[in-house]
Design an enzyme around this catalytic site. Structure first.
Site, PDB file in Angstrom:
ATOM      1  N   GLU A  63     -13.126 162.555  -9.107  1.00 38.13           N
ATOM      2  CA  GLU A  63     -13.891 163.107 -10.236  1.00 38.13           C
ATOM      3  C   GLU A  63     -15.371 162.893  -9.934  1.00 38.13           C
ATOM      4  O   GLU A  63     -15.833 161.753  -9.843  1.00 38.13           O
ATOM      5  CB  GLU A  63     -13.535 162.394 -11.548  1.00 38.13           C
ATOM      6  CG  GLU A  63     -14.258 163.040 -12.736  1.00 38.13           C
ATOM      7  CD  GLU A  63     -14.602 162.086 -13.874  1.00 38.13           C
ATOM      8  OE1 GLU A  63     -14.881 162.570 -14.975  1.00 38.13           O
ATOM      9  OE2 GLU A  63     -14.606 160.858 -13.657  1.00 38.13           O
ATOM     10  N   ASP A 109      -3.925 158.886 -12.510  1.00 41.33           N
ATOM     11  CA  ASP A 109      -5.340 158.603 -12.646  1.00 41.33           C
ATOM     12  C   ASP A 109      -5.557 157.186 -12.127  1.00 41.33           C
ATOM     13  O   ASP A 109      -4.796 156.280 -12.467  1.00 41.33           O
ATOM     14  CB  ASP A 109      -5.720 158.674 -14.138  1.00 41.33           C
ATOM     15  CG  ASP A 109      -7.062 159.313 -14.371  1.00 41.33           C
ATOM     16  OD1 ASP A 109      -8.031 158.839 -13.753  1.00 41.33           O
ATOM     17  OD2 ASP A 109      -7.140 160.269 -15.167  1.00 41.33           O
ATOM     18  N   HIS A 135     -10.251 166.621 -20.216  1.00 42.36           N
ATOM     19  CA  HIS A 135     -10.279 165.860 -21.465  1.00 42.36           C
ATOM     20  C   HIS A 135     -11.672 165.390 -21.860  1.00 42.36           C
ATOM     21  O   HIS A 135     -11.825 164.721 -22.878  1.00 42.36           O
ATOM     22  CB  HIS A 135      -9.339 164.663 -21.321  1.00 42.36           C
ATOM     23  CG  HIS A 135      -9.812 163.720 -20.252  1.00 42.36           C
ATOM     24  ND1 HIS A 135      -9.829 164.067 -18.920  1.00 42.36           N
ATOM     25  CD2 HIS A 135     -10.325 162.471 -20.317  1.00 42.36           C
ATOM     26  CE1 HIS A 135     -10.325 163.067 -18.213  1.00 42.36           C
ATOM     27  NE2 HIS A 135     -10.627 162.080 -19.036  1.00 42.36           N
ATOM     28  N   ASP A 136     -12.666 165.697 -21.041  1.00 41.47           N
ATOM     29  CA  ASP A 136     -14.035 165.275 -21.351  1.00 41.47           C
ATOM     30  C   ASP A 136     -14.929 166.420 -21.802  1.00 41.47           C
ATOM     31  O   ASP A 136     -16.088 166.194 -22.157  1.00 41.47           O
ATOM     32  CB  ASP A 136     -14.684 164.637 -20.108  1.00 41.47           C
ATOM     33  CG  ASP A 136     -13.996 163.353 -19.691  1.00 41.47           C
ATOM     34  OD1 ASP A 136     -13.542 162.605 -20.588  1.00 41.47           O
ATOM     35  OD2 ASP A 136     -13.901 163.102 -18.478  1.00 41.47           O
ATOM     36  N   ASP A 171     -11.193 158.276 -10.908  1.00 41.39           N
ATOM     37  CA  ASP A 171     -12.179 158.361 -11.985  1.00 41.39           C
ATOM     38  C   ASP A 171     -13.586 158.045 -11.452  1.00 41.39           C
ATOM     39  O   ASP A 171     -13.760 157.142 -10.634  1.00 41.39           O
ATOM     40  CB  ASP A 171     -11.775 157.323 -13.044  1.00 41.39           C
ATOM     41  CG  ASP A 171     -12.503 157.484 -14.363  1.00 41.39           C
ATOM     42  OD1 ASP A 171     -12.314 158.521 -15.016  1.00 41.39           O
ATOM     43  OD2 ASP A 171     -13.263 156.558 -14.736  1.00 41.39           O
TER      44      ASP A 171
HETATM   45  C1  GLC Z   1     -14.246 159.613 -16.623  1.00 44.26           C
HETATM   46  C2  GLC Z   1     -13.128 160.001 -17.558  1.00 44.26           C
HETATM   47  C3  GLC Z   1     -13.592 159.804 -18.967  1.00 44.26           C
HETATM   48  C4  GLC Z   1     -13.927 158.348 -19.158  1.00 44.26           C
HETATM   49  C5  GLC Z   1     -14.945 157.884 -18.130  1.00 44.26           C
HETATM   50  C6  GLC Z   1     -15.026 156.396 -18.073  1.00 44.26           C
HETATM   51  O1  GLC Z   1     -15.341 160.457 -16.752  1.00 44.26           O
HETATM   52  O2  GLC Z   1     -12.715 161.296 -17.294  1.00 44.26           O
HETATM   53  O3  GLC Z   1     -12.620 160.206 -19.899  1.00 44.26           O
HETATM   54  O4  GLC Z   1     -14.408 158.139 -20.440  1.00 44.26           O
HETATM   55  O5  GLC Z   1     -14.595 158.291 -16.829  1.00 44.26           O
HETATM   56  O6  GLC Z   1     -13.861 155.867 -17.507  1.00 44.26           O
END
Ligand code: GLC
Length: 537
Positions: free
Chosen positions: A268, A103, A329-330, A205
């Protein structure tokens, strides 16, 4: 890996598995997962058949957002282990023929990162412009109306230097100023550091957040806002995300990755399809895989999903490789969104669509969201908006390995409680059970990896009804497969109409179907999913 499709790269042929390191396997009894724990489970992952592992952040972090607030990009947080544990893990992954994806969180750092500490120290510090600082409005209020994804304003007042700084997420996660070339160089250097070590790629991210409007214009009101939604959704993030010049940054990241052989860049990106596909970049020089979250965000409705698959396939740029995700995980886990029976259908969908699938840890054993009592909530998103049921903890609970205390995850109380049904639902119990969802996943993965039509073949829609999705996967010179998915609990009928079909059910959510010869008209039970090997004359 199938050698009969040599023209495809590993990440096109492969299957990605997301590990949330804090919750996967503890090796030192502190109730938190770690790298040595992952190392212990590599044989399991290998036997599952996944070919690449993506680790959520493992870097030093104050853990305000559980690792997505990074204080040092070039080493490992002590709770996860050390850099030498990392080297060992990387070697262990590679020696099993798998790939390792890290990541990368370039949009923001921790407020404890030395860059931010310097930036914050005075207005004329050389790193001041590494972050997004701005004067207040004349009345002392924030520079604009932008909101934090995690609730409240996205601007935090800094008493010491008398300016606001921007944070798209927590105030502990200040956004970097990606318009500053020094920031770009620093982060591209971070990428090279890990690529030099041999990592096989990055999941970047919040890629669509990285560049914001130069003039910091106010975001417009969202006319469709409903009170149950996150407060962030009150506005449309027109000026704070998905700015045209973000693609210049993605191109630079891609150039770094391209300097190494066969490395992967994933983004992402939560955007509608037509905006998402722009992240493949001009001439395909953007992200290799802009994450496609359609299956996470759409209602579980056959017609909607079938139409979206067609739309996505249709909008992919030339050479753009598709990908599909059911969970991360979100988001709530797939089993909790669509139910236990439909989770099998979802697995069949994920693993038979065209494009790289990503499996979220625990999906393969049917893990459900775990209810976390109010006083045990850890996730800042849940804590900041307590009445909106937005905590991500339920989907982040410890992996369920066996029926010993704490599900074999740890010898001590884990950071989040284990699912109450772990005694019944765990890897150990499912491994030897041919009727378990784990066995189902394994067989599907195995078949996908052996059959070129499933692995890299074309997607040919047959038709969809309000209950059913039907499609064929085919590749010249190889067996073809028909996939029938009943997304409802009621019986449904498939009718091949003018395209006569004959085949043998190879994998089914209901085992009685397997081995059955089927032809043009097929009546499916509720929640049935069939993978049919077509007998082509
Ligand atoms: C992304 C991650 C998430 C995090 C956010 C801020 O969406 O997947 O878990 O809280 O970024 O970094």
């Amino acid at each position: 890996m199938n050698e009969s499709s040599p023209e495809y790269i590993w990440w096109q042929k492969g299957i990605i598995y997301q590990i949330y390191p804090r919750s996967f396997q503890d090796s030192n009894g502190d109730g938190l997962g770690d790298l040595q724990g992952i190392l212990k489970r590599l044989d399991y992952l290998n036997s599952l058949g996944v070919t690449a592992l993506w680790l959520s952040p493992i870097y030093p972090s104050p853990m305000a957002d559980f690792g997505y607030d990074i204080a040092d990009y070039q080493t490992v947080d002590a709770i996860f282990g050390s850099l030498s544990d990392f080297d060992e893990l990387l070697a262990g992954v590679h020696s099993r023929g798998m790939k390792l994806i890290l990541d990368l969180v370039p949009n923001h750092t921790s407020n404890q990162h030395p860059w931010f500490l310097e930036s914050r120290s005075s207005r004329d510090n050389p790193k001041r412009d590494w972050y997004i600082w701005h004067d207040s409005k004349p009345d002392g209020s924030a520079p604009n109306n932008w909101l934090s994804v995690f609730g409240g304003s996205a601007w935090e007042w800094d008493e010491l230097t008398g300016q606001y700084y921007y944070h798209a997420f927590l105030k502990e996660q200040p956004d970097l100023n990606w318009r500053n070339p020094a920031v770009q160089e620093a982060m591209l250097g971070v990428m090279r550091f890990w690529l030099d070590k041999g990592v096989d790629g990055f999941r970047v991210d919040v890629m669509w957040h990285m560049i914001k409007d130069k003039h910091l214009r106010d975001n417009p009101i969202n006319p469709d806002y409903q009170p149950h939604m996150a407060t962030y959704e009150q506005l449309l993030p027109v000026y704070s995300t998905d700015q045209p010049d973000v693609h210049d940054i993605v191109l630079k990241m891609r150039q770094v990755v391209d300097a190494y052989p066969e490395r992967l860049l994933i983004g992402e990106i939560y955007l509608p399809i037509h905006q998402l596909v722009a992240y493949y970049g001009i001439d395909g020089k953007g992200a290799h895989l802009p994450f496609n979250f359609q299956l996470l965000t759409l209602p579980w409705d056959a017609q909607t999903i079938a139409a979206t698959i067609d739309q996505y396939e249709g909008l992919l740029p030339k050479g753009g490789w598709p990908n599909w995700v059911l969970g991360n995980h979100d988001q709530p886990r797939i089993t909790s969104r669509v139910g236990v029976e439909q989770a099998w259908v979802a697995a069949l969908l994920l693993l038979t669509l065209r494009g790289t699938p990503t499996i979220y840890y625990g999906e393969e054993i049917g893990m459900r969201d775990v209810p976390i009592p109010f006083n045990e909530v850890q996730d800042p998103q849940g804590l900041n908006m307590p009445d909106k049921n937005l905590s991500r903890d339920p989907a982040r609970t410890p992996m369920q390995w066996n029926q010993t205390t704490y599900a074999g995850f740890s010898e001590r109380k884990p950071w989040l409680r284990v699912a109450p049904d772990f005694g019944r639902k765990n890897v150990w119990r499912q491994e030897d059970d041919p009727l378990s969802i784990l066995s189902f996943y394994k067989r599907l993965i195995n078949l996908r990896q052996q059959e070129p039509a499933l692995m890299v073949g074309d997607y040919v829609p047959v038709y969809a009804t309000s209950q059913l999705i039907a499609y064929i996967r085919q590749l010249e010179g190889h067996p073809r497969f028909l996939i029938l998915l009943n997304l409802s609990h009621r019986t449904a009928y498939f009718n091949a109409k003018d395209n006569p079909l004959r085949g043998i059910v190879e994998i089914a959510t209901t085992p009685e179907w397997e081995g059955v010869e089927v032809a043009d008209r097929i009546s499916l039970g509720g929640d049935d999913g069939l993978l049919i090997r077509l007998l082509d004359e």
